[in-house]
Write a protein that holds these residues in place. Structure first.
Motif, short mmCIF file in Angstrom:
data_model
loop_
_atom_site.label_atom_id
_atom_site.label_comp_id
_atom_site.label_asym_id
_atom_site.label_seq_id
_atom_site.Cartn_x
_atom_site.Cartn_y
_atom_site.Cartn_z
N MET A 232 -10.66 40.55 18.84
CA MET A 232 -10.24 41.74 18.10
C MET A 232 -11.42 42.38 17.38
SD MET A 232 -6.58 40.29 16.70
CE MET A 232 -6.03 41.76 15.82
N GLN A 233 -12.32 41.57 16.84
CA GLN A 233 -13.48 42.12 16.15
C GLN A 233 -14.44 42.81 17.12
OE1 GLN A 233 -14.18 42.43 12.82
NE2 GLN A 233 -12.02 41.82 12.70
N LEU A 234 -14.61 42.25 18.31
CA LEU A 234 -15.47 42.89 19.31
C LEU A 234 -14.86 44.22 19.75
CD1 LEU A 234 -16.68 39.92 21.51
CD2 LEU A 234 -18.08 41.40 20.08
N ALA A 235 -13.55 44.24 19.97
CA ALA A 235 -12.90 45.48 20.37
C ALA A 235 -12.99 46.53 19.27
CB ALA A 235 -11.43 45.20 20.71
N ARG A 236 -12.95 46.09 18.05
CA ARG A 236 -13.01 47.03 16.91
C ARG A 236 -14.33 47.79 16.88
NH1 ARG A 236 -13.24 45.07 10.56
NH2 ARG A 236 -13.36 47.16 9.61
N HIS A 237 -15.41 47.14 17.25
CA HIS A 237 -16.73 47.73 17.13
C HIS A 237 -17.31 48.19 18.47
CE1 HIS A 237 -16.92 46.65 12.91
NE2 HIS A 237 -16.59 45.41 13.22
N PHE A 253 3.93 38.35 6.09
CA PHE A 253 3.01 38.01 5.00
C PHE A 253 1.73 38.84 5.05
CE2 PHE A 253 5.43 34.13 6.01
CZ PHE A 253 6.08 33.95 4.80
N VAL A 254 1.27 39.16 6.26
CA VAL A 254 0.06 39.96 6.46
C VAL A 254 0.46 41.15 7.32
CG1 VAL A 254 -2.33 39.97 7.22
CG2 VAL A 254 -1.33 37.86 6.34
N ALA A 255 0.92 42.20 6.69
CA ALA A 255 1.42 43.36 7.43
C ALA A 255 0.28 44.20 7.99
CB ALA A 255 2.30 44.20 6.52
N ASP A 256 0.49 44.74 9.20
CA ASP A 256 -0.47 45.67 9.82
C ASP A 256 -1.89 45.12 9.83
OD1 ASP A 256 1.61 47.53 10.18
OD2 ASP A 256 1.32 48.30 8.15
N PHE A 257 -2.04 43.86 10.20
CA PHE A 257 -3.36 43.24 10.22
C PHE A 257 -4.29 43.98 11.18
CE2 PHE A 257 -6.33 40.14 12.09
CZ PHE A 257 -7.00 39.72 10.95
N ALA A 258 -3.79 44.33 12.36
CA ALA A 258 -4.62 45.02 13.34
C ALA A 258 -5.03 46.40 12.83
CB ALA A 258 -3.87 45.13 14.67
N ALA A 259 -4.09 47.17 12.32
CA ALA A 259 -4.40 48.51 11.82
C ALA A 259 -5.38 48.46 10.66
CB ALA A 259 -3.11 49.22 11.40
N ALA A 260 -5.23 47.49 9.78
CA ALA A 260 -6.14 47.35 8.64
C ALA A 260 -7.54 47.02 9.09
CB ALA A 260 -5.62 46.27 7.69
N ASN A 261 -7.69 46.51 10.29
CA ASN A 261 -9.00 46.18 10.84
C ASN A 261 -9.48 47.21 11.85
OD1 ASN A 261 -10.10 43.30 9.99
ND2 ASN A 261 -7.87 43.17 10.05
N GLY A 262 -8.90 48.41 11.78
CA GLY A 262 -9.37 49.49 12.62
C GLY A 262 -8.99 49.38 14.08
N LEU A 263 -7.89 48.71 14.35
CA LEU A 263 -7.46 48.50 15.73
C LEU A 263 -6.13 49.19 15.99
CD1 LEU A 263 -8.31 44.72 16.04
CD2 LEU A 263 -9.42 46.55 17.33
N GLN A 264 -5.94 49.57 17.22
CA GLN A 264 -4.69 50.16 17.67
C GLN A 264 -4.18 49.32 18.83
OE1 GLN A 264 -5.28 54.33 17.82
NE2 GLN A 264 -3.20 54.81 18.50
N TYR A 265 -2.88 49.12 18.88
CA TYR A 265 -2.36 48.31 19.98
C TYR A 265 -1.55 49.18 20.92
CZ TYR A 265 2.66 47.78 19.01
OH TYR A 265 4.00 47.99 18.88
N PHE A 266 -1.41 48.70 22.16
CA PHE A 266 -0.64 49.40 23.18
C PHE A 266 -0.02 48.38 24.11
CE2 PHE A 266 -5.02 48.98 24.54
CZ PHE A 266 -4.93 48.52 25.84
N GLU A 267 1.02 48.79 24.77
CA GLU A 267 1.65 47.90 25.75
C GLU A 267 0.77 47.82 26.99
OE1 GLU A 267 4.17 46.08 25.08
OE2 GLU A 267 4.63 47.03 23.16
#
Length: 318
Positions: A232-237, A253-267
């Motif tokens: 995820m970190q490599l994809a972010r940058h 407990f950790v909402a929107d972890f991907a979005a908070a790290n600058g990531l977008q998800y898709f099917e």
């Protein structure tokens, strides 16, 4: 200890504390004659009179006085040692370290919530997370780890398992990736882009590659990493794509972890079977009350973390 009758221990404790055959009989719910016979047996076993008549009362012999300082604690310890394990278990006073083998995603996204849950009930409990380089069951057999969390891939027939939640793969990329403007990324577009592959063993093929159709279609793997969070970190940058479990996007407990790290998800543009995350342990810990409590806490944590992911939990055992 063939010559020792431990049934005499509570009788001796009662006689020394009550200093009365009648009182000891009442305390142990026995007849006075039965307690009198037991006193006779105790005198034979110890070689001492223990209780002597002094007017209308009984007094302890010097040896019995010595025993009266030791026997009460000894009787309680023997009773505790020979009672059922669950009767001795008190979670509030539990002091134990549980060694857990789990992926980095579980540790980073659920580790803090797990510790908060455990510490509120058992402040003396410690958890030691260890790396998960493979699915070898030998550490479970050896007692090197107490619990494993992940997909059941061991061939060990004796291990016990219990499902925690269902999961599935999704694609992630940096926010603003040029391909995200399309209504839906085609399989060919997705495969032609650079990919981050996750492999703990270093293999360059996994369930995603097996699911690719047509068979001659291959995704362009640019880098292989050992964990989903690294992917995820490599994809972010970069403009690389990564495929990660949906649970890595966040939880209660950790909402929107991907979005908070600058990531977008898709099917993902291909059908990949969902999979089950389970807790796995060795059967020697089946009836250990501390371990039973711990794995139930892990189960309840996952139920709270992924309430949108109902899973019918079967009875313990494989």
């Amino acid at each position: 200890m063939s010559r020792v009758d431990l049934n005499l221990l509570p009788a001796l404790d009662a006689l020394l504390s009550e200093r009365s055959v009648t009182g000891a009989a009442r305390r142990l719910n026995l007849s006075v004659s039965a307690m009198s016979r037991t006193l006779s047996r105790l005198r034979v076993a110890t070689g001492d009179r223990l209780l002597l008549q002094a007017g209308r009362a009984l007094v302890l012999t010097p040896y019995a006085e010595q025993l009266s300082q030791r026997i009460p604690a000894l009787a309680r310890e023997a009773e505790a040692a020979l009672s059922r394990a669950e009767h001795r278990f008190d979670v509030a006073t539990l002091e134990q370290c549980f060694t857990v083998r789990a992926g980095e995603g579980f540790v980073d996204l659920l580790g803090a919530a797990l510790m908060d849950r455990l510490q509120r009930a058992a402040p003396g409990v410690q958890v030691r997370f260890t790396p998960k380089p493979d699915w070898n069951a030998q550490p479970l057999r050896d007692g090197a780890i107490d619990l494993e969390i992940g997909i059941v891939r061991t061939a060990a027939p004796e291990v016990r398992t219990r499902p925690l939640f269902r999961d599935r793969y999704v694609g992630v990329c940096r926010a603003g990736h040029p391909l995200l403007g399309a209504a839906r990324i085609s399989l060919e577009q997705w495969a032609a882009c650079g990919h981050v592959m996750v492999s703990r063993t270093g293999q360059t093929e996994n369930a995603i590659d097996v699911s690719l159709e047509p068979p001659n279609l291959r995704r362009k793997v640019a880098v292989v990493v050992p964990s989903y969070l690294s992917a995820m970190q490599l994809a972010r940058h970069s403009d690389l794509f990564a495929a990660v479990p949906h649970s890595c996007l966040g939880n209660a407990f950790v909402a929107d972890f991907a979005a908070a790290n600058g990531l977008q998800y898709f099917e993902l543009p291909l059908a990949i079977p969902a999979f089950t995350i389970s807790e796995i342990w060795h059967p020697r810990l089946d009836h250990d009350p501390a371990h039973q409590w711990f794995r139930t806490e892990v189960l309840e944590l996952c139920r709270v973390a992924y309430p949108q992911n109902p899973l019918e939990i079967r009875a313990e055992g494989r």
